[in-house]
Design an enzyme around this catalytic site. Structure first.
Site, PDB file in Angstrom:
ATOM      1  N   LYS A   1      -6.947  -5.047  -2.999  1.00  0.00           N
ATOM      2  CA  LYS A   1      -7.724  -5.547  -1.854  1.00  0.00           C
ATOM      3  C   LYS A   1      -8.689  -4.487  -1.358  1.00  0.00           C
ATOM      4  CE  LYS A   1      -4.028  -4.260   1.218  1.00  0.00           C
ATOM      5  NZ  LYS A   1      -4.845  -3.226   1.873  1.00  0.00           N
TER       6      LYS A   1
ATOM      7  N   CYS B   1      -2.279  -3.209   7.534  1.00  0.00           N
ATOM      8  CA  CYS B   1      -2.046  -4.085   6.382  1.00  0.00           C
ATOM      9  C   CYS B   1      -0.740  -4.860   6.464  1.00  0.00           C
ATOM     10  CB  CYS B   1      -2.168  -3.290   5.092  1.00  0.00           C
ATOM     11  SG  CYS B   1      -3.881  -2.738   4.861  1.00  0.00           S
TER      12      CYS B   1
ATOM     13  N   ASP C   1       0.788  -1.242   0.000  1.00  0.00           N
ATOM     14  CA  ASP C   1       0.000   0.000   0.000  1.00  0.00           C
ATOM     15  C   ASP C   1       0.823   1.299   0.000  1.00  0.00           C
ATOM     16  OD1 ASP C   1      -1.953  -1.908   0.158  1.00  0.00           O
ATOM     17  OD2 ASP C   1      -2.819  -1.226   2.048  1.00  0.00           O
TER      18      ASP C   1
HETATM   19  C1  VGL Z   1      -4.923   0.413   5.765  1.00  0.00           C
HETATM   20  C2  VGL Z   1      -6.440   1.402   7.163  1.00  0.00           C
HETATM   21  C3  VGL Z   1      -7.427   1.282   6.209  1.00  0.00           C
HETATM   22  C4  VGL Z   1      -3.516  -0.045   5.534  1.00  0.00           C
HETATM   23  C5  VGL Z   1      -5.900   0.273   4.805  1.00  0.00           C
HETATM   24  O1  VGL Z   1      -3.078  -0.084   4.360  1.00  0.00           O
HETATM   25  O2  VGL Z   1      -2.818  -0.360   6.527  1.00  0.00           O
HETATM   26  N1  VGL Z   1      -5.200   0.957   6.936  1.00  0.00           N
HETATM   27  N2  VGL Z   1      -7.133   0.714   5.036  1.00  0.00           N
END
Ligand code: VGL
Ligand code: ZN
Length: 214
Positions: free
Chosen positions: A108, A153, A10
């Site tokens: 995702k 994540c 991410d």
């Molecule tokens: C994430 C919060 C919401 C992450 C993704 O990538 O850690 N955190 N969505």
């Protein structure tokens, strides 16, 4: 020969400086990601990739605020700012990230009804993203994980990677956490280690011949 894969979790604009869910220090790990990539047999990236009506957005739950913990279909869900909406700038990779070596991107959180912190499964562990099979088909045994965010994540991806039978190395110097509650990232590191993941501190990066800066 067993292969080593790097999973970059991410590294998207919304989690970086100026983004809607900015993770403190996130921008610092982009150059590390670029330095690490050529050292691996296989480079994989993940993207948080939500529809605008995603259940994890506080904006889709009138009367609730960001940070609230609610139950949705029997699963607890933290409510977030709108983030990483499909095809928006916020969902794009950080502009400085080298994307040339990325072999495949796994998306995702695409189902509006359920969140997915892990790169392997949704939060109910019902649907696989295909990452586990993909890595196994590529003869990957060692999985190195870096990225955002340590306490979400990165944590859940690492726990699933261990459970899927991979040797898991979390490159903690190349991860940053949200720390919604102080200590969340520290606890996440403990949880990953307890589950059997190896935590690589800065000094351990020597095996990759890169300098980690100060
Ligand atoms: C994430 C919060 C919401 C992450 C993704 O990538 O850690 N955190 N969505
Ligand atoms: Zn998300």
């Amino acid at each position: 020969m067993p292969k080593k894969a790097l999973i970059m979790v991410d590294l998207q604009n919304d989690f970086c400086q100026g983004g809607s869910l900015a993770v403190p220090g996130a921008d610092e790990i982009i150059s590390l990601a670029n330095q690490l990539q050529p050292r691996f047999d296989l480079v994989i990236a993940t993207k948080d990739w939500h529809p605008q009506d995603h259940t994890s957005f506080a904006s889709n739950h009138p009367g609730h605020s960001v940070g609230d913990l609610i139950m949705i279909n029997g699963i607890s869900q933290i409510l977030w700012q709108d983030h990483c909406v499909q095809k928006t700038y916020g969902a794009a990779f950080h502009p400085q990230l080298n994307t040339q070596l990325i072999k495949k991107i796994f998306y995702k959180g695409t189902d509006k009804n359920i969140d997915s912190y892990s790169a392997f499964f949704d939060n109910a562990h019902r649907r696989a993203t295909g990452l586990s099979d993909y890595l196994k088909e590529a003869q990957v045994e060692d999985v190195y994980i870096m990225g955002l965010a340590t306490d979400y994540c990165v944590k859940y991806s690492s726990l699933d990677a261990v459970q899927q039978g991979f040797n898991v190395f979390v490159m903690i110097g190349a991860c940053r956490g949200v720390d919604l509650h102080p200590g969340d990232s520290t606890k996440a590191i403990y949880d990953m280690q307890t589950a059997g993941a190896h935590i690589l501190q800065t000094n351990d990066y020597n095996q990759f011949n890169i300098s980690m800066g100060s």
